[in-house]
Design an enzyme around this catalytic site. Structure first.
Site, PDB file in Angstrom:
ATOM      1  N   GLU A  53       0.829  -1.203   0.000  1.00 31.54           N
ATOM      2  CA  GLU A  53       0.000   0.000   0.000  1.00 31.54           C
ATOM      3  C   GLU A  53       0.864   1.252   0.000  1.00 31.54           C
ATOM      4  O   GLU A  53       2.027   1.223   0.423  1.00 31.54           O
ATOM      5  CB  GLU A  53      -0.916   0.021   1.239  1.00 31.54           C
ATOM      6  CG  GLU A  53      -2.013  -1.001   1.221  1.00 31.54           C
ATOM      7  CD  GLU A  53      -2.917  -0.900   2.428  1.00 31.54           C
ATOM      8  OE1 GLU A  53      -4.052  -1.379   2.349  1.00 31.54           O
ATOM      9  OE2 GLU A  53      -2.492  -0.340   3.461  1.00 31.54           O
ATOM     10  N   HIS A  84       5.617  -0.081  14.696  1.00 32.45           N
ATOM     11  CA  HIS A  84       4.255  -0.128  14.154  1.00 32.45           C
ATOM     12  C   HIS A  84       3.266  -0.689  15.173  1.00 32.45           C
ATOM     13  O   HIS A  84       2.182  -1.131  14.807  1.00 32.45           O
ATOM     14  CB  HIS A  84       4.188  -0.939  12.857  1.00 32.45           C
ATOM     15  CG  HIS A  84       5.188  -0.514  11.832  1.00 32.45           C
ATOM     16  ND1 HIS A  84       5.177   0.738  11.263  1.00 32.45           N
ATOM     17  CD2 HIS A  84       6.248  -1.170  11.290  1.00 32.45           C
ATOM     18  CE1 HIS A  84       6.182   0.831  10.392  1.00 32.45           C
ATOM     19  NE2 HIS A  84       6.845  -0.302  10.405  1.00 32.45           N
ATOM     20  N   ARG A 125     -12.654  -8.361  16.519  1.00 34.35           N
ATOM     21  CA  ARG A 125     -12.525  -8.683  17.945  1.00 34.35           C
ATOM     22  C   ARG A 125     -12.428  -7.394  18.730  1.00 34.35           C
ATOM     23  O   ARG A 125     -12.307  -6.317  18.171  1.00 34.35           O
ATOM     24  CB  ARG A 125     -11.267  -9.517  18.182  1.00 34.35           C
ATOM     25  CG  ARG A 125     -10.009  -8.846  17.632  1.00 34.35           C
ATOM     26  CD  ARG A 125      -8.761  -9.669  17.839  1.00 34.35           C
ATOM     27  NE  ARG A 125      -7.622  -9.170  17.097  1.00 34.35           N
ATOM     28  CZ  ARG A 125      -6.832  -8.167  17.489  1.00 34.35           C
ATOM     29  NH1 ARG A 125      -7.078  -7.556  18.634  1.00 34.35           N
ATOM     30  NH2 ARG A 125      -5.814  -7.785  16.749  1.00 34.35           N
TER      31      ARG A 125
END
Length: 551
Positions: A78, A113, A171
């Site tokens: 991306e 990250h 979740r």
């Protein structure tokens, strides 16, 4: 997602995993690009390639980590936004066609990250954009017929104000207590209700009405890791643990207590601290005060680093982005001096408890104004430093006992505190001292040659330096030109060969610990004389060497 009207980041999300094909797609997208595991999460299996020259290495590293963590090394590529914020929306949907967004969380302060701090609501977000994020998150859940709790994650471009869909986690996430704080809802209970086939407890309008009165919440993740070594995980026994006192506005979610072992085989997070305030300013104040109450000795933690972030002017102003830590590195990693009073307190605690070697100066005598029989001793301490970094300057502390609980203390032959009254708690940890100018309460935890001290809400890591003759007697080798594993680990790859000439910061070894890959780089320019451990070897102690070299 695009068909559902949810904006997506430009990129390749197909099944063709040919290395050359992915490289070509990266060229089409334009660098920098984000390489990310399709089944990833928590920052694992994710790398940034800023140019074609580093794409292959970053792809290989991401694939290796993804395979190890998720059993699947399928990647997507991306466009990487250079000044992004990470904003996610908590959604719920039931079996009756209802869906709600329970506000958003800003998770922009990250390392590797992975999130470090999360807060709700996101600071400086235009109200129209906030409502649009909620709407798009609900659209994403409805587009796939979702039921239950989900987290829809967006990348927000600080430069343009645009946002793009990244992924949906099906979740509750680690940071869900932040949402519970600002909605007053038990989200696990919501999950059970939906699983039973019942409708959602609140409508979107009712959720928004509750959030309007609940203020601001922030969560800090407490990790066993060393921020000064690029946040590499740490492990070992938790010798001493003290957490903040839980209140209505302070919540502690902890998985460890004193005496537990932080294993190298699992994620290094040991606790979560969640606080709330009437507004962001009050929430930040509560967070800072709670962090100062933490005391953890054993593995190195990120608590001191979190304190610095909370005091960082740009963070206080809400000017956040995912590159915040790197952008503010000089400020966040500035060296803070050790105050003379701290050296005095550690020496007094050691003197009274008799738990560490010292050099006798002699017994005082009545002829020089002291009662006979009282001791005079000298101690030497030094700040603990990371491997392959210069040693800090030792501090020498002389203690002259002047009475049953009174002392004169001199630091480095420069600073003297006279008539200090000091008492140690029954468990030998807490020292209370009355100096001429102040009272100090200091917690001192000793573990062989390592000392961890807590004073005025700050942690100090010290050690008792060994004499060279003692190191020789113990068989400790000179490690100046060796590269040490920073934690127990498995060696995934050795990137150099014996005899190779390496430059400073060149990759030497890739290791895996706590489900994360870490690249060990050369601290100096030199020649690799010997590779001590090969690929596939597991190192169970941080004293194990991987490489030896000639600087």
């Amino acid at each position: 997602m695009t068909a559902a009207g949810v904006p997506c980041v430009p990129g390749y999300h197909g099944t063709n995993q040919d290395v050359n094909f992915l490289a070509a797609e990266a060229e089409k997208i334009k660098y920098p690009v984000l390489i990310k595991a399709v089944k990833g999460g928590g920052g694992k299996g994710m790398r940034i390639a800023r140019s074609a020259a580093e794409f292959q290495d970053q792809l290989r590293s991401a694939k290796s980590e993804a395979k190890s963590s998720f059993g699947d090394d399928t990647m997507l590529i991306e466009k990487y936004i250079t000044t992004p914020r990470h904003i996610e929306v908590q959604v719920f949907a039931d079996q009756h066609g209802n869906s709600v967004a329970l506000g958003e969380r800003d998770c922009s302060v990250q390392r590797r990250h992975q999130k470090v701090l999360e807060e709700s609501p996101a600071p400086h977000l235009p109200e129209a954009t906030r409502k649009d994020l909620w709407a798009k998150a609900r659209d994403a859940a409805l587009a796939v017929g979702y039921e239950g709790a989900g987290t829809v994650e967006f990348i927000f471009d600080n430069d343009t104000g645009e946002f793009f869909f990244m992924e949906m986690n099906t979740r509750l996430q680690v940071e869900h207590p932040v949402t519970e704080m600002v909605t007053g809802q038990d989200l696990v209970h919501w999950q059970l209700l939906v699983a039973e086939g019942k409708p959602l407890p609140l409508t979107q309008e009712e959720v928004e009405a509750k959030m309007a009165t609940m203020g601001h919440a922030i969560e800090a993740r407490i990790y066993a890791e060393n921020p000064e070594q690029n946040f590499v995980p740490d492990s070992g026994k938790l010798i001493h643990v003290r957490t903040p006192q839980p209140t209505e506005d302070v919540r502690i979610d902890a998985g460890f207590v004193a005496g537990d072992e932080v294993s190298s085989h699992y994620d290094p997070m040991i606790s979560k601290l969640i606080v709330r305030g009437a507004d962001r300013t009050e929430a930040l104040r509560n967070l800072s005060m709670a962090l100062e109450q933490y005391e953890v000795a054993g593995p190195i933690t990120n608590i001191e680093f979190l304190k610095r972030v909370c005091k960082s002017p740009d963070f206080i102003a809400g000017e956040v982005e995912t590159g915040y830590i790197e952008k503010h590195r000089e400020e966040l990693f500035a060296k803070e001096p050790v105050e003379p009073e701290l050296w005095a307190q550690v020496a007094l605690s050691t003197f009274i408890s008799g738990t560490s070697p010292s050099n006798p100066i002699g017994n005082t005598g009545a002829g020089i104004g002291f009662s006979p029989g009282y001791q005079q001793r000298q101690f030497t301490f030094v700040e603990a430093t990371a491997p392959n970094t210069p040693e800090a300057k030792p501090a020498t502390v002389q203690i002259y006992q002047t009475g049953p609980s009174s002392y004169d203390v001199t630091i480095n032959n420069e600073k003297t505190f006279s008539n200090v009254t000091a008492t140690l708690s029954a468990d030998g940890k807490a020292l209370t001292s009355f100096f001429p100018h102040t009272r100090l309460d200091t917690t001192v935890i000793r573990d062989e040659d390592t000392i961890t001290a807590f004073q005025h809400g700050r942690q100090y890591r010290l050690k008792v330096p060994r004499a060279k003759w003692m190191e020789k007697a113990l068989g400790i080798k000179e490690l100046t030109n060796s590269v040490l594993a920073p934690m127990p680990c498995k060696i995934l790859r050795v990137e150099v060969a014996e005899g190779a000439v390496v430059e400073k910061d060149q990759p030497l070894v890739v290791i895996e610990s706590m489900k994360m890959e870490t690249v060990i780089r050369s601290p100096i320019k030199g020649v690799v004389e010997k590779i001590v451990h090969k690929q596939g070897v597991s190192l169970t102690t941080t004293k194990s060497k991987s490489l030896e070299g000639d600087g």
